[in-house]
Design an enzyme around this catalytic site. Structure first.
Site, PDB file in Angstrom:
ATOM      1  N   ASP B  29       0.993  -1.227  -0.102  1.00  0.00           N
ATOM      2  CA  ASP B  29       0.059  -0.356   0.196  1.00  0.00           C
ATOM      3  C   ASP B  29       0.844   1.274   0.119  1.00  0.00           C
ATOM      4  OD1 ASP B  29      -2.543   1.454   0.685  1.00  0.00           O
ATOM      5  OD2 ASP B  29      -2.331   1.062   2.512  1.00  0.00           O
ATOM      6  N   ASP B  31      -0.244   5.220   0.262  1.00  0.00           N
ATOM      7  CA  ASP B  31      -0.358   6.420   1.879  1.00  0.00           C
ATOM      8  C   ASP B  31      -0.283   5.121   3.403  1.00  0.00           C
ATOM      9  OD1 ASP B  31      -1.216   8.636   0.524  1.00  0.00           O
ATOM     10  OD2 ASP B  31      -3.292   8.043  -0.545  1.00  0.00           O
TER      11      ASP B  31
END
Lengths: 320, 320
Positions: B29, B31
């Site tokens: 991922d 952010d």
């Protein structure tokens, strides 16, 4: 609960006369019942005048929080509906203030963060609260992470969220800061749960409940719904007007708010509920719903006692 | 499902070595894992270089739909992360286009209505679709019931909703018209279900899932979630990269998206999941969650296999 399984369709004179016999007090939803946007629905003025001449009492109960009671007065007057006073009008901006005062006992002169229109701000001010956020023009700006409103004001005691066409990321991001603050413990009032409403030009438009739902989802916390079908709201209206529950009929266009609101008031000797088809509920949807109410969440509580095509038809039916 | 009940905290050299031994492929991922807003998280660059030097393969999987793969390339480059190509990057604007092409088989050159940022528009165009709505400046206007975009374009074949800071009532009202159109049958793709994300200045900000949820609520219909934790999305990424599921580790900061995404891939010999604490999940929240995962919807599927304070710590731990 003793809800009738099949609503009675009001279309003959004896039906209308039976309603007049059974009910002294009428609670009217506004959008889709009395008016559509800025236009009064045909025949409604005559029906209201007929009911008044026959000694019936009214209250107007709207989940719309955008206008204060004072602004609604002006709207009734501009549409030519006479004899309505501020005491007859119950928008959810007013219900929100009632909840702050009575249920939550938030002290006067407290600051209240608002995501919504001027109706909420006006009612807060009238009751002695200090609205912040809301229509403040500084919130019209494009999002900036260093915006002053992203720092919580420690004097804010509660959050009220309602209908608005002015929401933007700046308003939503700043409201979120209050909802997350203090481990999500500051009271969160939602003015309604309405998904959509019948707008001008036959449009279906997003309603205030969608804004409330957005804030609930992003903050991952529940809210206090002060609008229909809240029982607290119904009790307050019946008490304030001195209406006998068993002689009161709720008239509305939406099953999960208006009709449930009327039906949930059926504690033994309860309110009746009359659905009109001039707003958010189409005849097709009603038919589909009545085929199997148990397919819908709390479906039984949304079956109307009566159905009429339009409130405006009532006077024609009774004089036919 | 055989999820470990207690995640292993990676804090000693032998833990890190065991991870290197067990996994060849890393899904990251972005952010809250690689960066926070526009700043790379300390040590992450060194960790990525270390993994690469040790022959590990990467893919970056983000639920953010605002930027196209091309724009993400520029972001990786500007943050000094070398060796990333377009094939390594899977934002949900790309996943939405994949769903249109593969699962829904929407013909090329179809118009697709967009509520979201330019990432969705760019990916649609690259695949041969015609985006409408989206960032069109005519939608920046204040709401008007006679706005041209409130009349549906009969050529539109699907609706894609994703993250945007530019939503306003005009955009939402026009998107609603498509979602209600044809008895709610036009495909409705949501790019993610994320409630919020860690923004600049330590702020928690509303995420794209809140926009999707708003549209779901106001239209009263379900959507196809193409983002994490969608199994379809995982299968597509594993297939495209030729990653062996049992030797793949998902690294993320959010339990209900990233960790569930990795864990749901555990069809027998499944992916592992590594939670980092530099984003949306605080140590306090994790502790509370692990006390009783069954209190959470699908809680068992959100228990990470491993936890590390920060991805940036990995290289320090293994070299300690």
């Amino acid at each position: 609960m003793t809800v009738k399984k099949n609503p009675l369709l009001i279309h003959r004179r004896e039906h209308a006369e039976a309603l007049l016999e059974k009910y002294d007090n009428f609670l009217f939803d506004c959008d889709g019942v009395i008016w559509l946007d800025e236009k009064i629905i045909e025949g409604v003025k005559d029906t209201l005048e007929f009911l008044k001449k026959n000694g019936k009492k009214f209250a107007f109960v709207t989940n719309n929080s955008s206008k204060s009671r004072q602004e609604y007065l002006a709207k009734f007057s501009s549409l030519g509906i006479q004899g309505v006073t501020k005491d007859h009008i119950f928008p959810t901006c007013y219900a929100a203030v009632q909840a702050l005062e009575s249920d939550l006992q938030v002290p006067k002169k407290s600051k209240i963060w608002v995501l919504g229109d001027s109706g909420i701000e006006d009612e807060l001010e009238e009751a002695g609260y200090i609205p912040v956020g809301g229509t403040d023009a500084r919130l019209n700006q494009a999002f900036r992470a260093d915006h002053e409103f992203l720092t919580v004001d420690p004097e804010v005691q509660a959050v009220v969220v309602g209908s608005t066409k002015e929401f933007n990321y700046m308003r939503i991001a700043s409201t979120l800061q209050y909802l997350l603050w203090k481990n999500k413990t500051i009271p969160f009032i939602g003015c309604n749960i309405d998904r959509s409403y019948p707008g001008p030009n036959g449009l279906i438009l997003p309603a205030g409940g969608s804004v409330v739902n957005y804030m609930q989802y992003t903050a991952d916390r529940d809210f206090i719904n002060v609008g229909k079908p809240s029982k607290v709201f119904l009790e307050a209206i019946l008490a304030k007007n001195g209406f006998d529950r068993s002689r009161t009929l709720m008239v509305g266009d939406t099953l999960y708010t208006d009709i449930k609101f009327g039906n949930d008031g059926q504690l033994g000797e309860g309110c009746g509920s009359l659905l009109v088809l001039t707003g958010g509920t189409t005849p097709e949807y009603l038919h589909q719903f009545l085929q199997n109410p148990n397919h819908y969440d709390e479906g039984e509580s949304m079956i109307p006692s009566y159905v009429i095509r339009s409130l405006g038809d009532f006077v024609d039916i009774i004089q036919s």
